[in-house]
Design a protein around this motif. Sequence first.
Motif, PDB file in Angstrom:
ATOM      1  N   ARG A 158       0.704  -0.771   0.006  1.00 32.76           N
ATOM      2  CA  ARG A 158       0.104  -0.403  -0.123  1.00 32.76           C
ATOM      3  C   ARG A 158       0.794   1.256  -0.087  1.00 32.76           C
ATOM      4  O   ARG A 158       1.996   1.245   0.247  1.00 32.76           O
ATOM      5  N   PRO A 159       0.152   2.203  -0.505  1.00 30.23           N
ATOM      6  CA  PRO A 159       1.236   3.764  -0.743  1.00 30.23           C
ATOM      7  C   PRO A 159       1.374   4.327   0.451  1.00 30.23           C
ATOM      8  O   PRO A 159       0.858   3.536   2.237  1.00 30.23           O
ATOM      9  N   TYR A 191      -4.200   4.868  -3.492  1.00 25.86           N
ATOM     10  CA  TYR A 191      -5.185   3.839  -3.256  1.00 25.86           C
ATOM     11  C   TYR A 191      -6.558   3.671  -4.136  1.00 25.86           C
ATOM     12  O   TYR A 191      -6.572   2.607  -4.307  1.00 25.86           O
ATOM     13  N   MET A 192      -6.670   4.395  -4.974  1.00 23.91           N
ATOM     14  CA  MET A 192      -7.418   4.077  -6.094  1.00 23.91           C
ATOM     15  C   MET A 192      -6.668   3.797  -7.414  1.00 23.91           C
ATOM     16  O   MET A 192      -7.101   2.947  -7.858  1.00 23.91           O
ATOM     17  N   GLY A 193      -5.278   3.770  -7.758  1.00 24.18           N
ATOM     18  CA  GLY A 193      -4.803   2.735  -8.401  1.00 24.18           C
ATOM     19  C   GLY A 193      -4.741   1.860  -8.512  1.00 24.18           C
ATOM     20  O   GLY A 193      -4.920   1.251  -9.317  1.00 24.18           O
ATOM     21  N   GLN A 194      -5.094   1.213  -7.167  1.00 24.77           N
ATOM     22  CA  GLN A 194      -5.183  -0.294  -6.737  1.00 24.77           C
ATOM     23  C   GLN A 194      -6.626  -0.787  -6.601  1.00 24.77           C
ATOM     24  O   GLN A 194      -6.878  -1.532  -6.252  1.00 24.77           O
ATOM     25  N   ASP A 195      -7.992  -0.283  -6.808  1.00 25.21           N
ATOM     26  CA  ASP A 195      -8.778   0.112  -6.831  1.00 25.21           C
ATOM     27  C   ASP A 195      -9.362  -0.756  -4.859  1.00 25.21           C
ATOM     28  O   ASP A 195     -10.364  -0.857  -4.976  1.00 25.21           O
ATOM     29  N   TYR A 196      -8.437   0.182  -4.539  1.00 29.75           N
ATOM     30  CA  TYR A 196      -8.512  -0.772  -3.180  1.00 29.75           C
ATOM     31  C   TYR A 196     -10.088  -0.681  -2.695  1.00 29.75           C
ATOM     32  O   TYR A 196     -10.960  -1.656  -1.841  1.00 29.75           O
ATOM     33  N   TYR A 197     -10.478   0.700  -2.435  1.00 31.11           N
ATOM     34  CA  TYR A 197     -12.216   0.676  -1.565  1.00 31.11           C
ATOM     35  C   TYR A 197     -13.100   0.521  -2.536  1.00 31.11           C
ATOM     36  O   TYR A 197     -14.185  -0.055  -2.412  1.00 31.11           O
ATOM     37  N   ARG A 198     -12.751   0.518  -4.083  1.00 32.54           N
ATOM     38  CA  ARG A 198     -14.050  -0.206  -5.095  1.00 32.54           C
ATOM     39  C   ARG A 198     -13.707  -1.584  -4.038  1.00 32.54           C
ATOM     40  O   ARG A 198     -14.327  -2.445  -4.506  1.00 32.54           O
ATOM     41  N   LYS A 199     -13.021  -2.268  -4.359  1.00 32.59           N
ATOM     42  CA  LYS A 199     -12.824  -3.772  -4.196  1.00 32.59           C
ATOM     43  C   LYS A 199     -13.456  -4.083  -2.818  1.00 32.59           C
ATOM     44  O   LYS A 199     -14.400  -5.692  -2.767  1.00 32.59           O
ATOM     45  N   THR A 213     -20.616  13.820  -1.860  1.00 34.58           N
ATOM     46  CA  THR A 213     -20.083  13.728  -2.884  1.00 34.58           C
ATOM     47  C   THR A 213     -19.178  13.291  -3.379  1.00 34.58           C
ATOM     48  O   THR A 213     -18.757  13.422  -4.319  1.00 34.58           O
ATOM     49  N   PHE A 214     -18.489  11.638  -2.897  1.00 32.60           N
ATOM     50  CA  PHE A 214     -17.616  10.981  -3.211  1.00 32.60           C
ATOM     51  C   PHE A 214     -18.535  10.105  -4.020  1.00 32.60           C
ATOM     52  O   PHE A 214     -19.303   9.452  -3.652  1.00 32.60           O
ATOM     53  N   THR A 215     -17.347   8.900  -4.858  1.00 33.74           N
ATOM     54  CA  THR A 215     -17.844   7.937  -5.661  1.00 33.74           C
ATOM     55  C   THR A 215     -16.064   6.954  -5.312  1.00 33.74           C
ATOM     56  O   THR A 215     -15.814   7.839  -5.320  1.00 33.74           O
ATOM     57  N   HIS A 216     -16.442   5.775  -5.744  1.00 32.10           N
ATOM     58  CA  HIS A 216     -15.276   5.461  -5.539  1.00 32.10           C
ATOM     59  C   HIS A 216     -14.102   5.478  -6.877  1.00 32.10           C
ATOM     60  O   HIS A 216     -13.045   5.366  -6.433  1.00 32.10           O
ATOM     61  N   ASP A 217     -14.725   6.368  -7.442  1.00 37.82           N
ATOM     62  CA  ASP A 217     -13.443   7.308  -8.343  1.00 37.82           C
ATOM     63  C   ASP A 217     -12.708   8.355  -7.692  1.00 37.82           C
ATOM     64  O   ASP A 217     -11.896   8.609  -8.367  1.00 37.82           O
ATOM     65  N   TRP A 221      -7.646   7.428   0.375  1.00 38.74           N
ATOM     66  CA  TRP A 221      -6.981   6.937   1.560  1.00 38.74           C
ATOM     67  C   TRP A 221      -7.009   8.869   2.618  1.00 38.74           C
ATOM     68  O   TRP A 221      -7.819   8.429   3.942  1.00 38.74           O
ATOM     69  N   THR A 222      -7.137   9.483   1.745  1.00 37.34           N
ATOM     70  CA  THR A 222      -7.190  10.832   2.440  1.00 37.34           C
ATOM     71  C   THR A 222      -8.347  11.533   3.036  1.00 37.34           C
ATOM     72  O   THR A 222      -8.791  11.665   4.208  1.00 37.34           O
ATOM     73  N   GLU A 223      -9.838  10.716   2.703  1.00 36.93           N
ATOM     74  CA  GLU A 223     -10.595  11.699   2.984  1.00 36.93           C
ATOM     75  C   GLU A 223     -11.081   9.816   3.759  1.00 36.93           C
ATOM     76  O   GLU A 223     -12.122  10.089   5.124  1.00 36.93           O
TER      77      GLU A 223
END
Length: 257
Positions: A158-159, A191-199, A213-217, A221-223
């Motif tokens: 992880r980053p 994290y988004m590049g690894q699709d961590y929260y989407r997965k 106001t956020f989506t998985h896109d 991590w900071t949010e």
Amino acid sequence: MTNPILESLLNRKSIRKYTDQVPTDEVVQTLARAAQQAPFATQSCSLLLTRRREKHPFRAPLFFTICADHHRLGLIMAKRNWRIVTNDAMLFFYGLQDACLMAENLVVAAESLGMGSCFIGQDEASIKRLRKQYKLPPRVLPVVQLTVGYPAEDPPPRPRYPLDFFLFEDVYPEFTDEQIERAMAVMDDGYMGQDYYRKARLILPLEGGREETFTHDTYGWTEHISRKWGQWHASPAALLQQFAECGFDIARDRSAT
């Protein structure tokens, strides 16, 4: 610059899927001895283990609980006709240090034997449950838990923050907006590049009427970490109560007794 130990440390990641292979008793004892050889202040830590994988997170074959432990010290001091007068805040601080150092030794030892691990954090509810489960005596406090086993997955590391946001020489710096935003981008893009929260199908819900106001896109991590520490546990009362019930009344002044 590299060597096997550095490669292991730099490639370390949490493992949440394990094979059916069960570590032998010899492996378990080796892990425990490696953990025990960590640097310590007063050797004020101890290790609990269960092997009932059907009840463990991720069905890991080994599940360790790392504890701050001054119970044994009290027993030894009594044999020497002493009693503890050091305040519980200081004892808690040293016990926490020792437990964390031991936990890291355990992780590194497991990696060296081809295993993976994942830390499981504690809160007031889990501390209370573990006290009951393990029949813990006074002055034993569960600090963190660790699943261990042979990995059935190979996720990427992880980053981490860039070094200029982490390593400071001679003086702690005042950060520029550019440094802060760059550090945030490293974490979020990673994290988004690894699709961590989407997965993981994970976006922490907002409380207090804040609009989502956020989506998985866009959720990184900071949010995620901001929602954790920006919404929960405003009062320390429940956690301090569990510390006290574990025998660490960290506000008590022993010089007054």
